[in-house]
Design an enzyme around this catalytic site. Sequence first.
Site, PDB file in Angstrom:
ATOM      1  CB  SER A  19      -0.849  -0.104   1.260  1.00 58.19           C
ATOM      2  OG  SER A  19      -1.879  -1.036   1.057  1.00 58.19           O
ATOM      3  CE  LYS A  68      -9.134  -6.165   4.424  1.00 57.40           C
ATOM      4  NZ  LYS A  68      -9.369  -6.705   3.136  1.00 57.40           N
ATOM      5  N   GLY A 128     -12.805 -21.271  -1.726  1.00 55.48           N
ATOM      6  CA  GLY A 128     -12.467 -20.765  -0.352  1.00 55.48           C
ATOM      7  C   GLY A 128     -13.752 -20.050   0.432  1.00 55.48           C
ATOM      8  N   GLY A 130     -13.404 -17.699   3.179  1.00 56.09           N
ATOM      9  CA  GLY A 130     -12.779 -17.002   4.192  1.00 56.09           C
ATOM     10  C   GLY A 130     -13.348 -15.427   3.863  1.00 56.09           C
TER      11      GLY A 130
END
Length: 271
Positions: A19, A68, A128, A130
């Site tokens: 980032s 998050k 997945g 998640g």
Amino acid sequence: MTGPHRAAVLGSPIAHSLSPVLHRAAYAALGLDDWSYDRFEIDEAALPGFVEGLDSSWAGLSLTMPLKRAIIPLLDEISETASSVEAVNTVVLTEDGRWVGDNTDIPGMIAALRERGVEKAESAAVLGAGATASSALAALSEICTGPVTAYVRSRERGDEMRGWGERLGVDVRIADWAEAEQALRSPLVIATTPAGATDALTESVPKDPGTLFDVLYEPWPTGLAAAWAAREGAVVGGLDLLVHQAVLQVEQMTGRTPAPLAAMRQALAAR
């Protein structure tokens, strides 16, 4: 807001985060010489204290795992997009001093797919179950016109994905991970699994594959992505997602539109 403008990415671990590369490149291209972007190793226990210590010099935050969801109770407001998956990856300080959370992963996924010509899909498969898989479902709610099959390793994960589907208005069907090779025949496959999890599927890539969106970017290419490309299938990678979600973050934090996508992508390539 006068004086220096600060922003940063928070998470744990955080040393690997790209980032700063993206945001600093954007600031340079936009001529925002008084803006800075840093990274901080912050876990869930340390997050409240960090946020409480922020002053008006801060423009915003980027959040990665495991923050998050933990950030949500600390905010004044979150967007409908973030609320839909109970995950915030972007926080902006408004002019009236309020902290507002959003999720740019979801529109970032959509933008990355559209960049490769994927506007709509008749059906899709998600590998997945998640946190990233719920964002994938939210993105698919915008572009997929038919069912989405989620390949999971446990009944509990399947129930979670089915619940997200009901919440997001997506027709989610659950399949066992042992049948994951069947996912590869879908016109759009989104792999949200950790590194190495899909390596066993490389020999099962069909002769004429559709589009694979593998959200990993390190290591890259994944075995599945390499096998997919070898079959001349379209591949969207984690760096595509990373840059597109960062573009949206820069626009929200700086108020400058459009963010310099080309400069940000060039900085990634040169890192």
